[in-house]
Structure formats: C-alpha cells, structure tokens
Design a protein around this motif. Structure first.
Motif, mmCIF file in Angstrom:
data_model
loop_
_atom_site.group_PDB
_atom_site.id
_atom_site.type_symbol
_atom_site.label_atom_id
_atom_site.label_comp_id
_atom_site.label_asym_id
_atom_site.label_seq_id
_atom_site.Cartn_x
_atom_site.Cartn_y
_atom_site.Cartn_z
ATOM 1 N N LEU A 10 44.070 3.448 108.517
ATOM 2 C CA LEU A 10 43.228 2.702 109.452
ATOM 3 C C LEU A 10 42.214 1.856 108.685
ATOM 4 C CD1 LEU A 10 42.624 5.515 112.094
ATOM 5 C CD2 LEU A 10 44.291 3.647 112.196
ATOM 6 N N GLU A 69 50.559 2.486 112.000
ATOM 7 C CA GLU A 69 49.149 2.139 111.776
ATOM 8 C C GLU A 69 48.391 3.280 111.116
ATOM 9 O OE1 GLU A 69 48.307 -1.015 115.450
ATOM 10 O OE2 GLU A 69 47.657 1.072 115.612
ATOM 11 N N ASN A 70 48.662 4.481 111.570
ATOM 12 C CA ASN A 70 47.977 5.639 111.005
ATOM 13 C C ASN A 70 48.484 5.961 109.603
ATOM 14 O OD1 ASN A 70 46.094 7.304 113.052
ATOM 15 N ND2 ASN A 70 47.670 6.219 114.198
ATOM 16 N N ALA A 118 56.297 0.936 120.554
ATOM 17 C CA ALA A 118 54.857 1.168 120.682
ATOM 18 C C ALA A 118 54.453 2.452 119.953
ATOM 19 C CB ALA A 118 54.470 1.257 122.159
ATOM 20 N N MET A 119 55.258 3.522 120.121
ATOM 21 C CA MET A 119 54.948 4.780 119.457
ATOM 22 C C MET A 119 55.130 4.646 117.947
ATOM 23 S SD MET A 119 53.748 7.673 120.200
ATOM 24 C CE MET A 119 53.384 9.145 119.273
ATOM 25 N N PHE A 145 45.828 12.599 112.848
ATOM 26 C CA PHE A 145 47.180 12.158 112.531
ATOM 27 C C PHE A 145 47.926 13.206 111.705
ATOM 28 C CE2 PHE A 145 50.058 9.688 109.682
ATOM 29 C CZ PHE A 145 50.986 9.334 110.650
ATOM 30 N N THR A 178 53.011 -3.444 110.935
ATOM 31 C CA THR A 178 51.581 -3.575 110.605
ATOM 32 C C THR A 178 51.273 -4.709 109.636
ATOM 33 O OG1 THR A 178 51.606 -2.120 108.651
ATOM 34 C CG2 THR A 178 51.392 -1.050 110.808
ATOM 35 N N THR A 198 54.641 1.987 116.271
ATOM 36 C CA THR A 198 53.493 1.212 115.790
ATOM 37 C C THR A 198 52.275 2.109 115.608
ATOM 38 O OG1 THR A 198 54.319 -0.763 116.914
ATOM 39 C CG2 THR A 198 51.999 -0.763 116.257
ATOM 40 N N VAL A 199 52.042 3.014 116.547
ATOM 41 C CA VAL A 199 50.931 3.955 116.418
ATOM 42 C C VAL A 199 51.069 4.781 115.140
ATOM 43 C CG1 VAL A 199 49.872 6.026 117.420
ATOM 44 C CG2 VAL A 199 50.458 4.088 118.888
ATOM 45 N N LYS A 218 39.925 10.819 112.498
ATOM 46 C CA LYS A 218 41.167 10.150 112.917
ATOM 47 C C LYS A 218 42.311 10.501 111.968
ATOM 48 C CE LYS A 218 38.885 6.227 115.185
ATOM 49 N NZ LYS A 218 37.489 6.579 114.872
#
Length: 388
Positions: A386, A381-382, A374-375, A340, A92, A377-378, A336
C-alpha cells in the motif's frame, strides 16, 4: 560518546535508518548484539515491495540488487488442482522484487564505512536510560563498559531486543494472535519449480514454492507445532514437496542438498506503543506478521521511511510534527498489512479446529478470487504494498 540518534539493532530497519540519517548529515551509531558474520548469514524473507527497493535506490546501495534481483509481475494461489495467477503488474502498474533479506543486509553493511555509518558489533548488555529526559544507551564490548548520550533512540532490535522492554508496563498496548502451526522451510541451490511464487492450499495442506534467485529455491510446508526438524529427513521433505507441486508447477520440484532447514512458528503481533519519550520503535520490535503475505521486511522499511522523515524534519527545521505523529502514521499501515497477512493465512492454511465446512469456505473463496478481477485487484494492491 555522543551522537544524535542511537540505533539499536543492525537488521534491515536499523541499517536503512542509519543510512538515511547519514545521507541527511545526521550523526548516528548502530549497536548490534551479534557478530557481523552472524547478522550477514541470517536467512530471512526475500520479496521486496517498491517502498523497500525505492529506499535502496535512494541511498545508492542498489547495484547488486538491480543485477541479481528477480522482478516478479505476479504470483499464484492454488487450490491443489489449478493455479490462480494474480497479475500484480497489470492490476496495479507495479511489481515486487525477489532479493533475499540476507543479501540486502550485506549490501547495507558493506556500504556503511564509506557513508560514515558506524556499526558496533558484539555490543553486549545493551540498556536504555532516561527515555523521557536526556536519553543514553549503555553497553559493554570486550569487557569494557561504554555509554552513548544521544537526542533520540531508535529501537530496531527485533522482538527479543531490549528497546520494547524499556517501555513502562502501564503504557503498553499490544495485540497478539499465535497460530497453531509452523512453517518447515528448506533452502537449496536448485532452480525453482515455477517462474513465480505459488501459495498452495491443496489436499495435503499449505505449501509455498518460492525462490531467492534463478538457481536458489525456498520451499515451505505447514507442520504442527509439535514437529521438529529431526522428524523430517531431507528425502521425506522433497517427496512431500514433489507431491504438492509437481502436478501444478511449470517445471516440477528439483531436488538438491539443503543449505538450511528450520521450523518457524507463525504469529501476528502489534505493539502499539511505538513511541515513548525519546524512544521510537521500528520493525520487528513493534510488529510481527505471518510470512504468508511477505510483509515483515517491507513493514520495517515503511516504518523507517516515516521515522527518518520525522527525524530529518526535526534537525533541519525544528519541526516535530512528524515525530509526534510517527506512531499513528506507522500503525495505520501496519494494521492494514497485518490484516492482509491474516487473511492469506486464514485462506491458505488448514487450522486444526476447522472441519469440512471451513475448508469448503476456503475453496469457495479461492473460486471467487479466480473469477473476480475486483478481488484479484484487492489482493494485488495489498501484495505489492500500500502507498506510504
């Protein structure tokens, strides 16, 4: 007494809001039910998102945080046998900071007199009046009754405070999920077992290895709601932590006298009626998250960022768009963060109603996280927070 904004509560949300308003030249007063010593000794969270550290730096109350805070560029999920490192800085470009909420609160209170921010401690029997007309707040101190007339009231007084309860019942929109377990936590002046946080879902259940500094550790384990602190002598808890973290951590668990032990129930809660008349809610008065995602204090900071911007726009240019849209803007980020925290809680804890199948689903999810950037990164980010 008269002021522009009456702020109820001297937790991080109330203190940050007060400092931001005073920095903009807006009069405000903070009312706090407890004593200063009590407020400054409350043991709370310790992982700060960029939104929170940026506010502290914006206010110039960041010296001790910069000197003593630990920059964390990643954290770990564990399935009991391996660590799955989430490299939040690589994924990130950001990081989080470990700096106890207790310390942040002390910094903000200590800076208040020089910034012209008045805090009234031991304000009893706080009540809110005429929220849709000419609002005021009444309270008593040392047996004397007081009333503050104001333009707006900011309810930053937590889940049990009077602000949320002042909103008429027929307007309330609230959502809640109570979890069937709690966190037994211990705080001790011992070095952490690992350089970064570990959230573990091992054979013995959930545990968290965290820290407040390079010499102060914070550990948690999942326990049934029926458990009491008295059921857990210190040696029993240290033994349990060693079983869970010695095999997977870098240094193993170091034991020491407990500075604090407590059991906290877990809850997800959103009170969507964050605005009523001239009352605006921020922080724990409007939402509670499980501590699994380290979002509680940081959500309070984002609420305050939105609310302070809206109030400053009102006083500087008569622009009320921010005030009118405050709840919708804040709730978008709140939900959001709730999602999470709920996701991590479901992933890392053993639920009493679940069986072998559900646990295999958790292990499959962790295995997927380990193999998928990818997972990761999700999650990164959280976790880092955000954008506002």
């Amino acid at each position: 007494m008269k002021t522009k904004v009456a702020i109820i509560g001297s937790g991080p949300s109330g203190l940050l809001l007060g400092h931001l308003l005073r920095a903009a030249g807006i009069e405000c007063i903070i009312l706090e039910r407890q004593t200063r010593d009590y407020v400054e000794s409350r043991i709370r969270a310790g992982v700060l998102e960029t939104v929170t550290t940026d506010l502290m730096r914006q206010l110039g109350v960041d010296q001790r945080m910069n000197e003593e805070g630990l920059i964390e560029e990643g954290f770990n999920l564990a399935d009991g046998e391996r660590l799955i490192r989430i490299d939040i800085t690589r994924l990130t470009g950001k990081h989080v900071m470990v700096y106890g909420q207790t310390e942040l609160t002390r910094d903000l209170i200590a800076a208040a007199p020089d910034r012209g921010l008045e805090i009234v401690f031991e304000a009893k029997d706080v009540a809110l009046h005429d929220l849709e007309g000419s609002p005021s707040v009444s309270y008593s101190k040392d047996g004397i009754s007081h009333r503050i007339e104001c333009d707006f009231i900011a309810g930053c007084d937590g889940f049990h405070g009077p602000s949320r309860k002042a909103i008429p019942a027929h307007l309330v929109r609230e959502y809640e999920r109570e979890y069937p377990f709690g966190w037994l936590g211990v705080l001790a002046d011992v070095p952490p077992c690992h350089p970064e946080l570990i959230y573990s879902n091992g054979p013995r259940g959930f545990a968290l290895a965290s820290m407040r500094s390079a010499t102060r550790s914070r550990y948690y384990i999942q326990v049934p709601l029926t458990e009491k602190v008295e059921d857990w002598p210190e040696e029993r808890l240290w033994d349990e932590l060693a079983l869970r973290f010695d095999p997977i951590s870098e240094r193993g668990v170091t034991r020491g006298p407990a500075l604090e032990m407590s059991i906290a129930p877990l809850r997800s809660y959103v009170f969507e009626t964050m605005q009523h008349g001239r009352l605006f809610l921020a922080g724990d008065s409007a939402h509670i998250v499980p501590p699994t995602g380290a979002k509680g204090l940081n959500l309070a900071a984002s609420d305050v960022a939105y609310l302070s911007d809206a109030l400053i726009a009102h006083y500087r240019g008569g622009d009320d768009a921010g005030l009118n849209g405050y709840a919708a803007r804040a709730l978008s980020r709140i939900w959001k963060a709730e999602r999470f925290s709920w996701y991590l809680t479901k992933l890392m804890h053993r639920f009493p109603e679940d069986g072998a199948f559900e646990h295999r689903m958790q292990l499959a999810e962790l295995d997927y996280v380990a193999s998928s950037e990818a997972m990761q990164t999700v999650i990164a980010e959280n976790y880092v927070g955000l954008p506002l």
